[in-house]
Enzyme design. Structure first.
Site, PDB file in Angstrom:
ATOM      1  CD  GLU A  36       0.652  -3.845  17.019  1.00  0.00           C
ATOM      2  OE1 GLU A  36      -0.311  -4.268  17.901  1.00  0.00           O
ATOM      3  OE2 GLU A  36       0.900  -3.208  15.477  1.00  0.00           O
ATOM      4  NE  ARG A 262       3.469   3.294   7.338  1.00  0.00           N
ATOM      5  CZ  ARG A 262       3.436   2.233   8.129  1.00  0.00           C
ATOM      6  NH1 ARG A 262       4.152   1.643   9.544  1.00  0.00           N
ATOM      7  NH2 ARG A 262       1.863   1.343   8.529  1.00  0.00           N
ATOM      8  CE  LYS A 272      -2.541  -3.064  11.569  1.00  0.00           C
ATOM      9  NZ  LYS A 272      -2.145  -4.400  12.485  1.00  0.00           N
TER      10      LYS A 272
HETATM   11  P1  ATP Z   1      -0.676  -0.718  13.840  1.00  0.00           P
HETATM   12  O1  ATP Z   1      -0.852   1.202  13.112  1.00  0.00           O
HETATM   13  O2  ATP Z   1      -1.816  -0.814  13.674  1.00  0.00           O
HETATM   14  O3  ATP Z   1       0.798  -1.436  14.157  1.00  0.00           O
HETATM   15  P2  ATP Z   1       0.672  -2.030  11.561  1.00  0.00           P
HETATM   16  O4  ATP Z   1       0.782  -1.368   9.820  1.00  0.00           O
HETATM   17  O5  ATP Z   1       2.001  -1.400  11.785  1.00  0.00           O
HETATM   18  O6  ATP Z   1      -0.330  -1.030  12.170  1.00  0.00           O
HETATM   19  P3  ATP Z   1       1.829  -3.943  11.924  1.00  0.00           P
HETATM   20  O7  ATP Z   1       0.746  -5.191  12.397  1.00  0.00           O
HETATM   21  O8  ATP Z   1       2.436  -4.295  13.470  1.00  0.00           O
HETATM   22  O9  ATP Z   1       1.299  -2.894  11.317  1.00  0.00           O
HETATM   23  O10 ATP Z   1       2.544  -4.497  11.378  1.00  0.00           O
HETATM   24  C1  ATP Z   1       3.792  -5.875  11.163  1.00  0.00           C
HETATM   25  C2  ATP Z   1       4.520  -5.212  10.343  1.00  0.00           C
HETATM   26  O11 ATP Z   1       4.682  -5.123   8.662  1.00  0.00           O
HETATM   27  C3  ATP Z   1       5.319  -4.220  10.620  1.00  0.00           C
HETATM   28  O12 ATP Z   1       7.130  -4.496  11.496  1.00  0.00           O
HETATM   29  C4  ATP Z   1       5.371  -2.872   9.856  1.00  0.00           C
HETATM   30  O13 ATP Z   1       6.676  -1.778  10.291  1.00  0.00           O
HETATM   31  C5  ATP Z   1       5.535  -3.264   9.194  1.00  0.00           C
HETATM   32  N1  ATP Z   1       4.258  -2.944   8.111  1.00  0.00           N
HETATM   33  C6  ATP Z   1       3.496  -2.553   8.247  1.00  0.00           C
HETATM   34  N2  ATP Z   1       3.213  -1.926   7.338  1.00  0.00           N
HETATM   35  C7  ATP Z   1       3.852  -1.269   6.259  1.00  0.00           C
HETATM   36  C8  ATP Z   1       4.079  -0.584   5.164  1.00  0.00           C
HETATM   37  N3  ATP Z   1       2.572   0.728   4.718  1.00  0.00           N
HETATM   38  N4  ATP Z   1       5.188  -0.780   4.357  1.00  0.00           N
HETATM   39  C9  ATP Z   1       6.106  -1.629   4.873  1.00  0.00           C
HETATM   40  N5  ATP Z   1       6.005  -2.017   5.744  1.00  0.00           N
HETATM   41  C10 ATP Z   1       4.603  -2.011   6.712  1.00  0.00           C
HETATM   42 MG    MG Z   2       2.611  -1.781  14.339  1.00  0.00          MG
END
Ligand code: ATP
Ligand code: MG
Length: 552
Positions: A36, A262, A272
């Site tokens: 996002e 994660r 974020k």
């Molecule tokens: P938000 O909480 O704002 O949704 P997010 O960390 O999920 O934040 P995205 O931009 O939706 O951010 O993440 C893009 C991709 O990265 C998603 O598929 C998410 O699952 C993956 N991702 C985010 N954080 C992690 C993490 N700590 N470890 C592994 N994958 C991650």
């Molecule tokens: Mg997300």
């Protein structure tokens, strides 16, 4: 790039992909990385990126970069650009496959009409609070909306008027008609579209209704022919909804969603929202602060993309939540830089050393290898005129017996130069040593002379000055959330800056060059704050891990 590591067993996702290819279910693997654009990428994303882009490299296929840009109030072009730049830096390429959920807004809207026509969606004119209050809870079923059974034509007419801009934000929504008693709350008539009179970074003012993330995500995957849609565990409960859409819509393809855990790291926050607070409340100097776990920060610190990829590979893919020690990433950096980085000498807190028995005006060129184990990296000359700078910490007025460095009357070796013996200490008014007056052993050149236990790094008296920044973890506890608010655990001394003395040629060091400063660690020329003739060095990592394993 990363060839399949045949020594390691396949993780469960790679096993699924391998099976699907072998059974002929798919001819190639198609994945996507779906950020996002509402913030900068961080080290957690690196894990997802390495998996999403790694699979097609290992098995054949492609990975799309798709922005899930369904929330125009939080999204910005700045983030879109930075994310692309960071993914490229990490070493991956999406080729022609740069996509946006917003590219599919028209199709998603049409599918909204389709769901209404087939009795699977309705326009609900309850307020947001009413919808929330009638959702029930895990053990209490939700209550049906009074609008749930309205005729499809009526919903269709209202949905079209929603699109046309006839209503205000929040006046009504489009909801799926699934099951208000489902044990999975995501299936209790989730909202598909909301009214939002907001300008979108890409579609401008073309739309005043926007699809919800859950509604857009699976269908975008279906449109793009994604075979394996990989995401983190928090989406596990959303999978039945994801599948419901795919089954109830005339989509061209059925992707499979698979969840993995994660990445969490000690001494680090990877949310974020929290990273945004660090930046906005001024606890760090920006998104690219070298202490930040953003890819921007990691990059500016001087970490390499290849070490980050190796780290992600080693962390592996599982479904179980865990916290990885920050030391593992540092281990991969040291391993790579030990081989790659040319050696130099620098002195962080300089103390002057003068040889009283050095012939006046004599300058000797000392030949020094650029890398002890790699003769192909050549040699350099250090001009030695009998004066040098050594590390203030390498001298003590009253050293204990096991301090193998300098003290009054003690003899040590200046690396690649001579044995020197401290004869006299010059002090300032406060009694602080400001110069060590020493004699040298001419026989010790090239390793001869008396055997000594201490080997000190040093730089010539004519060395250049340079700013050096040393970093510690941003958080003093391994778990930044320990005891409540993560902001209470900020380490007070995570950034220190000193005016160091460095070998003269380093004042012309190229931005982004990396060096090992002997005994001190690996350093990176900051491309942002360095000026011509005035480099600023960031310590990437010390030579050895000196942090306690856990806690403070
Ligand atoms: P938000 O909480 O704002 O949704 P997010 O960390 O999920 O934040 P995205 O931009 O939706 O951010 O993440 C893009 C991709 O990265 C998603 O598929 C998410 O699952 C993956 N991702 C985010 N954080 C992690 C993490 N700590 N470890 C592994 N994958 C991650
Ligand atoms: Mg997300």
């Amino acid at each position: 790039m990363s060839a399949p590591d045949t020594a390691r067993p396949l993780d469960f996702i790679r096993q699924i992909v391998a099976d699907d290819l072998e059974s002929g279910k798919h001819a190639e693997v198609v994945t996507r990385f779906p950020p996002e654009p509402n913030g900068y990428l961080h080290i957690g994303h690196a894990k997802a990126i390495c998996l999403d882009f790694g699979l097609p490299q290992e098995f054949g296929g492609r990975c799309h970069l798709r922005f899930d840009d369904t929330n125009p109030t939080k999204e910005e072009q700045e983030y879109i650009d930075a994310i692309q730049d960071d993914v490229r830096w990490l070493g991956f390429d999406w080729g022609e496959h740069l996509h946006y959920a917003s590219d599919y807004f028209e199709q998603l809207y049409q599918w909204g009409e389709h769901l209404i026509s087939t009795g699977k969606a309705y326009v609900d004119e309850q307020t947001a609070e009413q919808i929330r209050d009638t959702r029930g809870s895990t053990f209490v079923p939700g209550t049906l909306s009074p609008w749930r059974d309205r005729p499809a034509e009526e919903s269709l007419a209202q949905f079209r008027r929603m699109r046309a801009g006839d209503f205000t934000d929040g006046q009504m929504v489009l909801r799926a008609r699934i099951d208000m008693a489902s044990p999975n709350l995501n299936l209790r008539d989730p909202v598909l579209y909301r009214i939002l009179h907001a300008e979108h970074p890409r579609t401008g003012n073309a739309w005043c209704i926007y699809p919800m993330y859950d509604y857009a995500h699976g269908q975008s995957d279906a449109i793009e022919g994604i075979t394996h849609s990989l995401c983190t565990m928090e989406f596990e409960n959303h999978r039945p909804l994801y599948e419901w859409f795919v089954e109830n819509l005339p989509v061209p393809h059925h992707p499979r969603q698979i969840e993995f855990s994660r990445l969490n790291l000690t001494h680090t926050v990877v949310s974020k929202r929290k990273l945004l607070r660090l930046v906005q409340e001024g606890h760090v100097k920006g998104w690219d602060d070298p202490r930040m776990p953003t890819l921007r920060g990691i990059r500016r610190r001087g970490y390499t993309a290849s070490a980050l990829r190796a780290f992600c590979m080693e962390v592996g893919i599982t479904k179980s939540e865990g916290v990885v020690d920050l030391g593992l990433l540092e281990h991969h950096l040291r391993k790579e830089l030990e081989h790659e980085a040319p050696r130099r000498m620098a002195v962080l807190r300089p103390l002057k050393l003068t040889l009283t028995d050095w012939p006046q005006g004599k300058v000797e060129q000392l030949e020094v290898p650029n890398h002890g184990q790699r003769p192909e990296l050549g040699v350099r000359q250090l001009p030695f005129d009998g004066t040098a700078w050594i590390e203030r910490d390498d001298y003590l007025d009253d050293p204990p017996a096991d301090f193998f460095r300098l003290g009054p009357g003690r003899e040590v070796r200046l690396r690649q130069a001579y044995n020197v013996t401290c004869q006299e200490v010059v002090r300032d008014a406060a009694g602080e040593a400001i110069e060590l007056r020493c004699t040298h052993d001419p026989e010790s050149r090239g390793g001869g002379g008396r055997k000594v236990k201490g080997f000190l790094h040093w730089v010539p008296g004519g060395a250049a000055e340079a700013s050096v920044r040393l970093f510690g973890p941003l958080f003093r506890s391994a778990d930044p959330e320990e005891g409540g608010d993560f902001l209470n655990n900020l380490a007070p001394d995570s950034w220190t800056e000193t005016l160091a003395r460095v070998e003269a040629d380093l004042s012309a060091a190229a931005p982004e060059a990396r060096f090992q400063f002997e005994r001190l660690g690996y350093f990176f020329v900051d491309p942002v704050d360095s000026r011509s003739g005035g480099p600023v060095f960031h310590r990437i990592v010390a030579l050895k891990d000196s942090r306690p394993k856990r806690g403070r």
